[in-house]
Design a protein around this motif. Structure first.
Motif, PDB file in Angstrom:
ATOM      1  N   LEU A  50      29.497  49.003  40.482  1.00 39.45           N
ATOM      2  CA  LEU A  50      30.293  48.381  39.493  1.00 39.45           C
ATOM      3  C   LEU A  50      31.713  48.085  39.826  1.00 39.45           C
ATOM      4  N   LEU A  51      32.376  47.081  39.642  1.00 38.60           N
ATOM      5  CA  LEU A  51      33.954  46.863  39.928  1.00 38.60           C
ATOM      6  C   LEU A  51      34.222  46.347  38.474  1.00 38.60           C
ATOM      7  N   ASP A  52      35.366  47.041  38.081  1.00 38.44           N
ATOM      8  CA  ASP A  52      36.206  46.539  36.919  1.00 38.44           C
ATOM      9  C   ASP A  52      37.297  45.484  37.412  1.00 38.44           C
ATOM     10  N   VAL A  53      36.939  44.310  37.113  1.00 41.91           N
ATOM     11  CA  VAL A  53      37.862  43.341  37.523  1.00 41.91           C
ATOM     12  C   VAL A  53      39.129  43.287  36.517  1.00 41.91           C
ATOM     13  N   GLY A  54      40.242  43.342  36.806  1.00 37.73           N
ATOM     14  CA  GLY A  54      41.289  43.220  36.148  1.00 37.73           C
ATOM     15  C   GLY A  54      41.507  44.707  35.442  1.00 37.73           C
TER      16      GLY A  54
END
Length: 266
Positions: A50-54
């Motif tokens: 999972l990538l938390d963008v911003g």
């Protein structure tokens, strides 16, 4: 290039102080519950990436980690990412997960060689921080970070709410800050102007309707899987069927096209 990069670098210490009231733990609990309704079977038996963008100061990352995800964060502000390292150490201890400094409108650096992500999360109205003209590039860049079938969650605020005006004062680390929020009809953008006595800068927010986001997203290889109204203060039933006067909402998109930047990543 994202023209607001300078603002976020400057605003990082104030952001940490102003928005710490955000209940990241509850937000992740609610979002993960919604995500489970559309997650493909292949993700149910693994620990999805999972990538938390911003990701900003990284408040959501420890909670996604506790919900069974292998997490990473991305932000345009290196100052924000320094706060994220401190937050991870406070919440989890040890070394922080991968934290990428990158401009979504001009991707470069280590993020391009990262293994594709299974889930992207975009908290705090991130999509509204990009102009309509930049959205095709944005959705294309987001698609390049994940593989086919990946999911992307993003929250939205109604255009009516985003066009409201306000003026207030806040004290941050002993310094008075003036905050003026207004919609510039000529430019079609909502401006949040911050003054700390010596410097004045503005954060820009575009009240783009979700139907336009959907059109651009579809052209970039994303399809809408779910859209619901969202009241984060309703802990028992935070989501409900979307309505035209809904002030907040969450959309889940699925990736239907392959990575676009593989050649650049090699």
């Amino acid at each position: 290039m994202n023209s607001q990069a300078e603002f976020y670098e400057w605003f990082a210490p104030a952001y940490e102080a102003l928005y710490k009231v955000i209940d990241a733990e509850e937000t992740v609990r609610q979002w993960d519950g919604l995500l489970q309704t559309v997650r493909p079977a292949r993700q149910q038996k693994s620990r999805p990436r999972l990538l938390d963008v911003g990701c900003g100061p990284g408040w959501h990352l420890p909670h996604w980690h506790r919900h069974g995800f292998t997490v990473a964060g991305l932000d345009i502000s290196t100052a924000m990412l320094e706060f994220a390292k401190v937050e991870w150490l406070r919440a989890e201890g040890g070394q922080a997960p991968p934290l990428y400094s990158a401009d979504l409108l001009n991707l470069d650096g280590p993020i391009l060689t990262a293994q594709p992500f299974d889930v992207l999360v975009l908290h705090s109205n991130l999509l509204h921080l990009f102009s309509p003209e930049a959205l095709p590039s944005l959705f294309g860049a987001l698609g390049s970070l994940c593989g086919p079938g990946a999911l992307m969650m993003a929250d939205f605020t109604s255009t009516t709410l985003l066009m409201e005006s306000s003026c207030d004062m806040a004290e941050i680390h002993g310094t008075p800050w003036e905050h003026v929020s207004r919609f510039d009809a000529a430019q079609g953008v909502h401006k949040q102007i911050w003054r700390n006595g010596t410097t004045v800068m503005a954060e820009l927010c575009w009240p783009v309707r979700t139907v336009r986001h959907d059109t651009i997203a579809t052209e970039a290889g994303w399809t809408v899987q779910s859209r619901v109204g969202w009241n984060p203060q309703d802990y028992d039933k935070p989501f409900r069927e979307e309505s035209v006067d809904q002030t907040r909402g969450v959309t889940i998109y699925a990736r239907t096209a392959r990575r676009q930047l593989d050649d650049r990543a090699r």
